[in-house]
Motif scaffolding. Structure first.
Motif, PDB file in Angstrom:
ATOM      1  N   GLU A 306       9.715  -6.770  -3.861  1.00  0.00           N
ATOM      2  CA  GLU A 306       9.855  -8.165  -4.276  1.00  0.00           C
ATOM      3  C   GLU A 306      10.544  -8.343  -5.639  1.00  0.00           C
ATOM      4  O   GLU A 306      10.185  -9.215  -6.423  1.00  0.00           O
ATOM      5  N   GLU A 333      -0.222  -1.564  -4.402  1.00  0.00           N
ATOM      6  CA  GLU A 333      -0.711  -2.923  -4.653  1.00  0.00           C
ATOM      7  C   GLU A 333      -2.200  -2.981  -4.315  1.00  0.00           C
ATOM      8  O   GLU A 333      -2.638  -2.457  -3.294  1.00  0.00           O
ATOM      9  N   HIS A 350       0.638  -1.654   0.745  1.00  0.00           N
ATOM     10  CA  HIS A 350       1.679  -2.664   0.566  1.00  0.00           C
ATOM     11  C   HIS A 350       2.128  -3.051   1.951  1.00  0.00           C
ATOM     12  O   HIS A 350       1.622  -2.519   2.930  1.00  0.00           O
ATOM     13  N   HIS A 448      -0.452  -7.198  -9.909  1.00  0.00           N
ATOM     14  CA  HIS A 448      -0.972  -6.745  -8.609  1.00  0.00           C
ATOM     15  C   HIS A 448      -0.222  -5.503  -8.147  1.00  0.00           C
ATOM     16  O   HIS A 448      -0.728  -4.732  -7.355  1.00  0.00           O
ATOM     17  N   HIS A 449       0.991  -5.325  -8.633  1.00  0.00           N
ATOM     18  CA  HIS A 449       1.755  -4.105  -8.340  1.00  0.00           C
ATOM     19  C   HIS A 449       1.427  -3.040  -9.386  1.00  0.00           C
ATOM     20  O   HIS A 449       1.308  -3.356 -10.573  1.00  0.00           O
TER      21      HIS A 449
HETATM   22 MN    MN Z   1       3.969  -6.857  -3.366  1.00  0.00          MN
END
Ligand code: MN
Length: 501
Positions: A306, A333, A350, A448-449
């Protein structure tokens, strides 16, 4: 694509002319012996090169200038055998711009009580000589690691190993290029940030490429290359029947292989050490890269989903640091929680892109719908991550500075089958426990990553953060929430003032 053997660490000894030629001869001899011993240590993976002893400011300046511009030298091990008046070091240290570790050791392990005399005292002055050197480093606000102990002590070698690997990760980052296919996932905050500041701070550049340019590479991949990759998949993984040659979805496996080969060719051509993509920008692509991202990560490329370029770059650095060590590293993640009072855990995964280097056993190669992105079903590797200690590291842009947050976690064996979850996954217990770790992670603004690693420890991250001159926060077994919250406030103040300090 990662070769620690290309690098060198220079072993540098400080002394002065005061004690006469005989003493200096002995200093040089002893230094050579230590450098050789460290070079021979199986614990330290990088070549340690002895450099002639330094007795005055001109020599020191010249050495630092050479180290600064040498493409193999990733940093210095500095040691004061005798007293080495530290004003002599100022001009050299000012221009060094490479990491250094201060090895606070002495040649003799024990005090020779029966024989000790003033000649011995003249020659062996590390205990106070290193303090003078320490003062000037602190006075100049230079970040460095200090390692204390006898040079034959394997624990000392361990500390030097960590520092050396962190320095290799840092060196690899200088001038590194990371590519982004498409921009950031729309409206997401934490994956974005100041790329110009990142280049100033970390030395790497981040540049965007049109997805069409990548598609052109993918389209040029020959059927023969595709065939050889799909054969490799069949040898290495348990490929489901429908994906195998002759199966009804073999075409999808070929499409995935074509994407992998095209991506690899693009990365090589543009000299990129990592990349990001986003499912919001896949125009002209048949699938979102799943198995391609998983396998390219395992080869040593950094990856962030992303548009997450910070995680891609950090992932690459961690790959360099962990090169040759047991355990892998991956983009990760925090996906969902197990909040049972019997034992709280995090399920990490993920959509697709978990690195096969952390797979426990042979991955299974499968195809399933993704639900987002609006493309054909992507091929991916499905596996569990094995048990053992690990870290989760997150690099965020606080606007005024970069912050590196690291949580120590214990990966546990996944006891239950998850037949309906077709992605690679890890299950871990954060330290000191899920409640405290998640509370503090969120207060610190951690993403979150993350980069998840079973190869390296928090010490690598701390050394790396010091080399980069960025904020470092650790959430571990001994973390106290009250202290941690204070640390956040104090750090805000410190980094605001630090430019003036
Ligand atoms: Mn992600």
């Amino acid at each position: 694509m990662i070769q620690l053997s290309n690098y060198e660490i220079w072993f540098v000894t400080g002394t002065q002319h005061l004690y006469g030629d005989e003493t200096l001869k002995k200093v040089a001899e002893n230094s050579k012996t230590i450098a050789q011993h460290l070079n021979d240590s199986p614990i330290i993976p990088i070549k340690v090169v002895f450099k002639p002893i330094l007795t005055g400011p001109e020599e020191i300046y010249k050495l630092c200038l050479e180290a600064k511009t040498d493409s193999k030298c990733i940093g210095l091990i500095t040691w004061m055998h005798t007293f080495s008046p530290a004003k002599m070091w100022i001009n050299g240290l000012k221009i060094l711009q490479k990491p250094f570790v201060h090895l606070h050791t002495q040649f003799n392990q024990d005090i020779p009580f029966a024989d000790i005399d003033m000649d011995f005292m003249n020659l062996n002055q590390s205990a106070h000589g290193c303090r003078e050197f320490g003062f000037i480093n602190s006075r100049m606000r230079l970040q460095r690691k200090v390692v204390v102990g006898h040079w034959k002590d394997t624990e000392v070698h361990e500390r030097l190993n960590v520092w050396a690997r962190a320095a290799a990760g840092w060196m690899d980052m200088q001038g590194a290029r990371f590519g982004r296919f498409g921009d950031n996932m729309r409206e997401v905050a934490v994956t974005d940030g100041d790329k110009v500041e990142a280049q100033i701070k970390f030395g790497y550049s981040v540049n965007g490429y049109g997805i069409g340019d990548l598609v052109a590479y993918i389209n040029q991949i020959s059927d023969k290359e595709v065939e050889s990759l799909t054969q490799e998949y069949e040898q290495k993984y348990t490929v489901t029947k429908e994906l195998r040659k002759g199966g009804e979805k073999y075409k999808a496996l070929c499409d995935a292989a074509k994407i992998e080969a095209g991506l690899r060719a693009f990365l090589k051509d543009k000299n990129l050490k990592g990349f990001t993509d986003t499912f919001e920008d896949l125009h002209g692509m048949v699938q979102l890269p799943g198995i391609a991202a998983q396998r390219l990560m395992a080869e040593g490329y950094g990856f962030g989903g992303e548009g997450d370029w910070k995680t891609a770059a950090l992932g690459r650095a961690i790959k360099v640091m962990g090169s040759g060590l047991k355990g892998g590293s991956s983009f990760m993640e925090d996906y969902t929680y197990h909040l049972s009072p019997d034992g709280m855990k995090v399920l990490g995964a993920h959509m697709l892109e978990i690195d096969e280097s952390i797979a426990d056993g042979k991955p299974s190669c499968e195809i399933h719908p993704l639900g987002i992105g609006g493309k054909s079903d992507p091929v991916r590797l499905v596996f569990n991550v094995g048990a053992g200690a690990a870290i989760n590291a997150s690099l965020i842009d606080m606007g005024s500075r970069f912050r590196l947050i690291v949580n120590e976690v214990e990966t546990v064996k996944i006891e239950k089958d998850m037949p309906k979850l077709p992605v690679a996954r890890a299950l871990w217990i954060p330290q000191p426990n899920l409640k405290v770790a998640a509370q503090l992670w969120i207060l610190a603004g951690g993403a979150h990553h993350t980069v998840f690693s079973q190869a390296i420890t928090t010490e690598y991250m701390e050394d790396f953060a010091e080399m980069a001159g960025i904020e470092y926060l650790n959430i571990g077994e001994k973390t106290d929430p009250h202290q941690f919250k204070n640390e956040l406030k104090w750090n805000d103040l410190y980094y605001h003032l630090a430019k003036g300090i």
